[in-house]
Write a protein that holds these residues in place. Structure first.
Motif, PDB file in Angstrom:
ATOM      1  N   VAL A 273      28.078 111.356  60.170  1.00 52.24           N
ATOM      2  CA  VAL A 273      29.303 110.848  60.918  1.00 52.24           C
ATOM      3  C   VAL A 273      30.392 110.948  60.042  1.00 52.24           C
ATOM      4  N   ASN A 274      31.483 110.981  60.585  1.00 54.53           N
ATOM      5  CA  ASN A 274      32.634 110.749  59.839  1.00 54.53           C
ATOM      6  C   ASN A 274      33.225 109.318  59.896  1.00 54.53           C
ATOM      7  N   VAL A 275      33.041 108.606  58.662  1.00 55.24           N
ATOM      8  CA  VAL A 275      33.540 107.361  58.346  1.00 55.24           C
ATOM      9  C   VAL A 275      34.774 107.339  58.000  1.00 55.24           C
ATOM     10  N   LYS A 276      35.861 106.968  58.877  1.00 53.44           N
ATOM     11  CA  LYS A 276      37.136 106.692  58.231  1.00 53.44           C
ATOM     12  C   LYS A 276      37.691 105.751  57.601  1.00 53.44           C
ATOM     13  N   GLY A 277      37.026 104.720  57.462  1.00 48.14           N
ATOM     14  CA  GLY A 277      37.528 103.798  56.354  1.00 48.14           C
ATOM     15  C   GLY A 277      37.039 102.151  56.720  1.00 48.14           C
ATOM     16  N   VAL A 278      37.167 101.542  55.908  1.00 47.67           N
ATOM     17  CA  VAL A 278      36.714 100.206  56.164  1.00 47.67           C
ATOM     18  C   VAL A 278      37.840  99.159  55.967  1.00 47.67           C
ATOM     19  N   ILE A 279      38.025  98.422  57.152  1.00 44.67           N
ATOM     20  CA  ILE A 279      39.317  97.451  56.982  1.00 44.67           C
ATOM     21  C   ILE A 279      38.977  96.059  56.505  1.00 44.67           C
ATOM     22  N   GLU A 280      39.516  95.495  55.650  1.00 40.20           N
ATOM     23  CA  GLU A 280      39.311  94.124  55.162  1.00 40.20           C
ATOM     24  C   GLU A 280      40.708  93.297  55.346  1.00 40.20           C
ATOM     25  N   LEU A 281      40.264  91.891  55.914  1.00 35.20           N
ATOM     26  CA  LEU A 281      41.513  91.248  55.942  1.00 35.20           C
ATOM     27  C   LEU A 281      41.905  90.730  54.751  1.00 35.20           C
ATOM     28  N   MET A 282      41.080  90.226  53.901  1.00 35.70           N
ATOM     29  CA  MET A 282      41.271  89.502  52.711  1.00 35.70           C
ATOM     30  C   MET A 282      41.667  90.541  51.516  1.00 35.70           C
ATOM     31  N   PRO A 283      42.382  89.996  50.576  1.00 35.28           N
ATOM     32  CA  PRO A 283      42.719  90.792  49.224  1.00 35.28           C
ATOM     33  C   PRO A 283      41.758  91.389  48.595  1.00 35.28           C
ATOM     34  N   TYR A 284      40.343  90.947  48.815  1.00 35.48           N
ATOM     35  CA  TYR A 284      39.391  91.393  47.862  1.00 35.48           C
ATOM     36  C   TYR A 284      38.132  91.795  48.903  1.00 35.48           C
ATOM     37  N   SER A 285      37.255  92.666  48.458  1.00 29.11           N
ATOM     38  CA  SER A 285      36.070  93.101  49.104  1.00 29.11           C
ATOM     39  C   SER A 285      35.076  91.744  49.286  1.00 29.11           C
ATOM     40  N   THR A 286      34.516  91.577  50.397  1.00 30.24           N
ATOM     41  CA  THR A 286      33.503  90.483  50.690  1.00 30.24           C
ATOM     42  C   THR A 286      32.128  90.724  50.378  1.00 30.24           C
ATOM     43  N   GLY A 287      31.805  92.187  50.304  1.00 29.92           N
ATOM     44  CA  GLY A 287      30.686  92.686  49.862  1.00 29.92           C
ATOM     45  C   GLY A 287      30.443  92.622  48.135  1.00 29.92           C
ATOM     46  N   LEU A 288      29.228  93.017  47.855  1.00 31.81           N
ATOM     47  CA  LEU A 288      28.860  93.255  46.492  1.00 31.81           C
ATOM     48  C   LEU A 288      29.592  94.561  46.155  1.00 31.81           C
ATOM     49  N   ILE A 289      30.194  94.310  44.610  1.00 32.97           N
ATOM     50  CA  ILE A 289      30.700  95.417  44.008  1.00 32.97           C
ATOM     51  C   ILE A 289      29.907  96.631  43.951  1.00 32.97           C
ATOM     52  N   ARG A 290      28.604  96.466  43.773  1.00 32.57           N
ATOM     53  CA  ARG A 290      27.861  97.676  43.686  1.00 32.57           C
ATOM     54  C   ARG A 290      27.870  98.305  44.870  1.00 32.57           C
TER      55      ARG A 290
END
Ligand SMILES: Cc1cc2nc3c(=O)[nH]c(=O)nc-3n(C[C@H](O)[C@H](O)[C@H](O)COP(=O)(O)OP(=O)(O)OC[C@H]3O[C@@H](n4cnc5c(N)ncnc54)[C@H](O)[C@@H]3O)c2cc1C
Ligand code: SF4
Lengths: 424, 122
Positions: free
Chosen positions: A180-197
Motif C-alpha cells: 500500500v502507498n502510505v503517503k504520510g502521518v499527520i500530527e497536530l502536536m509539535p512532537y510525535s505521540t508514539g514511541l520514538i522507536r
C-alpha cells in the motif's frame, strides 16, 4: 435464567484479565470465571502481530500473539473457567453479574469479588470532528489492524494516517509491507505521540513523512474518500491560512487515542477519574466499591502490555486477599496529589494500613515532553521520600516507580509527586 | 573520522547512538545503555536488519490467517522480497507458536515461524 456461582468473576480475557486470573489462582482462589465476548482469549494482542512485547516481563522480545499465548496456555492448563463469546451486560450492586451468550442465553453469576478488565476502545472521527463529507474509507487504525491482521483485508491503496500514536505508526509499516502507498502521518502536536522507536522503524525505514504541527481541515469524496486537505497549525493549534494543500488518498486511518471501556463500571456506580477516564483506585487497584477491582486499559490506557500484566497481578492478588478475608479493614486514606506537569497518577490514593506488599507501584503520565528532570515524592510533613533523575519524559511513555511501603506511616495523610527541571 | 547517528529500536527508551568510523571501519560506539544497543549500532552501521511480522493464509483453521515472524532479523533490503514469498503461502492447520512455516526464507538463512496457536476445525 440460568444461575451460576463463583468466588471471582473477571470481565475481559485480554492480558489484564488473564494475568489477574492466574495471580488470584496462585493466591488460593478456588472458583474463577473469565467472561470474554470474543471467540478467543488474548484481547487486543491478537491483532498486534508485530514484535516488541515482553521485554520487561519476559526479558525477551515477543509478538502480541506470542505474549498472549503464554498466559492463555497457563489458563488452559489450570482449572480457571472461561466462557467465550459471552458478553457481560450488567453488574448488580448485590454482587451479581448478568451475562449473555448463545448457548446459555442470559446467565446470572453470583460472585464474591469482581475484576474489571474490559480494555479500551479507540477514539473515532466523532471524537475529533473533522469537517467535510462522510465517505467510506475512514476508520480507526486499530480497525484497519484487525482487518489486515485477522481477516486479511487490505483497507485501501493510498493511505493517509492522522495522529502519530503507536497503532498508526505500526499500521504505516504494515500496510507499506503489503504494497500500500502510505503517503504520510499527520500530527497536530509539535512532537510525535508514539514511541520514538516506532517512528524510526515504521516511518523512517520506509521514507514515510511525518508532518508535525499539521492537521486535516477537510475530507473530500462522496461515496469513497478521494483526498484530504491538510494545513499547518499555529501554537494554538489553529490552521494557518495559506498553508493548505490537497493530498489524494482513498483511505484515512485515525490514530487519535484510546479511551477506557467503562460503561459497566459507570452503571455500577464506580467513582471515575476525569483524566484517566477509568475508576479511581487505591494501591491494590480496588475501586470505591470494596468488592470491585480494576486493571489494564480499563483503568488507564497503557502503552506497554508488560505494565498491564504487572498491574493485573496486583489486582489479582488483592482480590484473592479480599476473598480469603486476608485484607484488613480500610483504616486510612492517603491522598496522592501532583503538580501541573503531571497529567495523572494511578493509584489516586492509598490505604496505608491495608496492606501486605513491600512496594507500592505507581504509574503516571506527564503532560509535556521534557529532558533532565527530577521526580520527587514528598509526604505531608514535607519529607522527601524519593528523589530520582529522569533523562527523558514524554506524554507517550508512562513513568513507573515503586514507593517502599514503610515510607508511608500512620501519620501520613497525603503524598505529593512533582516532576521538575533539575536545578543546575 | 566521521560519525553516524542512530536511534536504538531495541526497547522503548530509544537511546541516541553514535558510531565513530573511518569509512567502513568502526572505531567507537557511544550512547547505548545496554548490550542490545551496542549490538544494534554495530549491525545498523554495517548491515541493517529487521524482523518481519505478517500473516499467512491458513487452511481449515479456526481463523483464516495465522500471524508469523522471521525468527531472527533479516537484511533490510530483503524485506519486500521476503514479503513476496510469504504472500503466496498457504499452510495447513493446526499450528502452534514456533512451528516453522518456511526455513531459510528467500535465502536469508532465517526461518519463518508461527506466532499463534490455532486449532483445526473439521
Ligand atoms: C488497537 C490497539 C493496538 C494496540 N497496540 C499495542 C501495541 O502494539 N503494543 C502494546 O504494548 N500495547 C498496545 N496496545 C495497548 C494494549 O491495549 C495493551 O497492551 C493490552 O492489550 C491491554 O490489555 P487489557 O487486557 O487491558 O485490554 P484488551 O486486550 O483490550 O482486553 C480486553 C478484553 O475485554 C473484552 N471485553 C470488553 N468488554 C467486555 C464485556 N462487556 N464482556 C466480556 N468481555 C469484554 C474484550 O473483548 C477484550 O478481549 C494497543 C491497544 C489497542 C486498542
Ligand atoms: S541501548 Fe538498550 S536501553 Fe537504550 S534503547 Fe537500546 S535497548 Fe533500550
Amino acid at each position: 435464567m440460568k444461575k451460576l456461582a463463583y468466588d471471582l468473576v473477571i470481565i475481559g480475557g485480554g492480558p489484564a484479565g488473564l494475568a489477574a486470573a492466574l495471580e488470584a489462582k496462585k493466591n488460593g482462589v478456588q472458583k474463577i470465571l473469565i467472561c470474554e465476548r470474543a471467540p478467543y482469549l488474548g484481547g487486543i494482542l491478537n491483532q498486534c502481530i508485530h514484535n516488541g512485547f515482553g521485554l520487561q516481563y519476559f526479558k525477551e522480545e515477543l509478538t502480541g500473539p506470542e505474549y498472549a499465548s503464554r498466559f492463555i496456555e497457563d489458563v488452559e492448563n489450570s482449572d480457571i473457567d472461561v466462557k467465550l463469546e459471552t458478553m457481560v451486560m450488567e453488574i448488580l450492586e448485590d454482587k451479581k453479574v448478568i451475562a449473555v451468550n448463545r448457548k446459555d442465553g442470559m446467565v446470572q453469576i453470583d460472585t464474591k469479588a469482581l475484576i474489571l478488565a474490559m480494555g479500551c476502545r479507540e477514539r473515532t472521527r466523532g471524537a475529533i470532528t473533522i469537517p467535510g463529507s462522510r465517505p467510506s474509507g475512514i476508520m480507526t487504525a486499530g480497525t484497519a489492524q484487525s482487518y489486515v491482521n485477522l481477516e486479511g483485508y487490505i483497507p485501501g491503496k493510498e493511505v493517509v494516517i492522522l495522529g502519530s500514536g503507536d497503532i498508526g505508526l505500526i499500521m504505516a509499516r504494515r500496510l507499506t509491507l503489503e504494497g500500500v502507498n502510505v503517503k504520510g502521518v499527520i500530527e497536530l502536536m509539535p512532537y510525535s505521540t508514539g514511541l520514538i522507536r516506532n517512528k524510526v522503524q515504521c516511518l523512517d525505514d520506509f521514507d514515510i513523512p511525518l508532518l508535525l504541527s499539521h492537521s486535516i481541515i477537510e475530507v473530500h469524496g462522496k461515496e469513497r474518500l478521494q483526498g484530504v486537505t491538510i494545513a499547518e497549525v499555529d501554537k494554538n493549534l489553529k490552521p494557518i491560512e495559506g498553508t493548505e494543500h490537497y493530498v489524494s488518498c482513498d483511505t484515512l486511518l485515525l490514530s487519535v487515542g484510546l479511551i477506557p471501556e467503562n460503561e459497566l463500571s459507570n452503571n455500577l456506580g464506580c467513582e471515575m477519574d476525569k483524566v484517566t477516564r477509568g475508576p479511581v483506585v487505591n494501591e491494590k487497584r480496588i475501586t470505591n466499591i470494596p468488592w470491585v477491582f480494576a486493571c489494564g486499559n480499563v483503568l488507564h490506557v497503557h502503552d506497554l502490555v508488560d505494565n498491564v500484566t504487572q498491574e493485573a497481578e496486583i489486582a489479582g492478588k488483592a482480590a484473592a486477599d479480599f476473598i480469603n478475608n486476608k485484607m484488613n479493614k480500610e483504616e486510612k486514606d492517603v491522598i496522592i496529589t501532583h503538580d501541573n506537569n503531571i497529567g495523572y497518577i494511578v493509584p489516586q490514593h492509598i490505604d496505608a494500613l491495608n496492606n501486605t506488599e513491600q512496594m507500592i507501584k505507581f504509574f503516571l503520565r506527564v503532560k509535556n515532553p521534557d529532558e533532565n528532570v527530577r521526580l520527587i515524592v514528598k509526604d505531608n510533613f514535607d519529607k522527601t521520600l524519593l528523589n530520582f533523575k529522569k533523562s527523558i519524559v514524554e506524554p507517550g511513555t508512562m513513568v513507573t516507580f515503586n514507593l517502599p511501603r514503610e515510607f508511608v506511616t500512620k501519620d501520613t495523610s497525603s503524598i505529593d509527586i512533582t516532576i521538575s527541571k533539575e536545578q543546575a | 573520522m566521521e560519525s553516524k547517528k542512530f536511534i536504538c529500536i531495541g526497547c522503548p527508551k530509544g537511546c541516541s547512538l553514535e558510531v565513530q568510523h573511518h569509512e567502513k571501519k568502526i572505531h567507537e560506539i557511544s550512547g547505548y545503555n545496554c548490550k542490545i544497543g551496542l549490538k544494534y549500532a554495530e549491525t545498523e552501521f554495517t548491515e541493517p536488519k529487521r524482523t518481519i511480522t505478517t500473516t499467512v493464509k491458513l487452511k481449515s483453521g479456526l481463523l483464516p490467517f495465522v500471524p508469523v515472524k522471521t525468527r531472527d532479523p533479516v537484511n533490510k533490503e530483503k524485506m519486500f522480497e521476503v514479503m513476496n514469498v510469504i504472500r503466496k503461502l498457504e499452510i495447513e492447520s493446526p499450528v502452534k507458536v514456533g512451528d516453522i512455516v518456511v526455513s531459510n526464507i528467500a535465502g536469508t538463512g532465517v526461518d519463518l515461524v508461527c506466532t499463534r496457536n490455532i486449532k483445526r476445525v473439521s
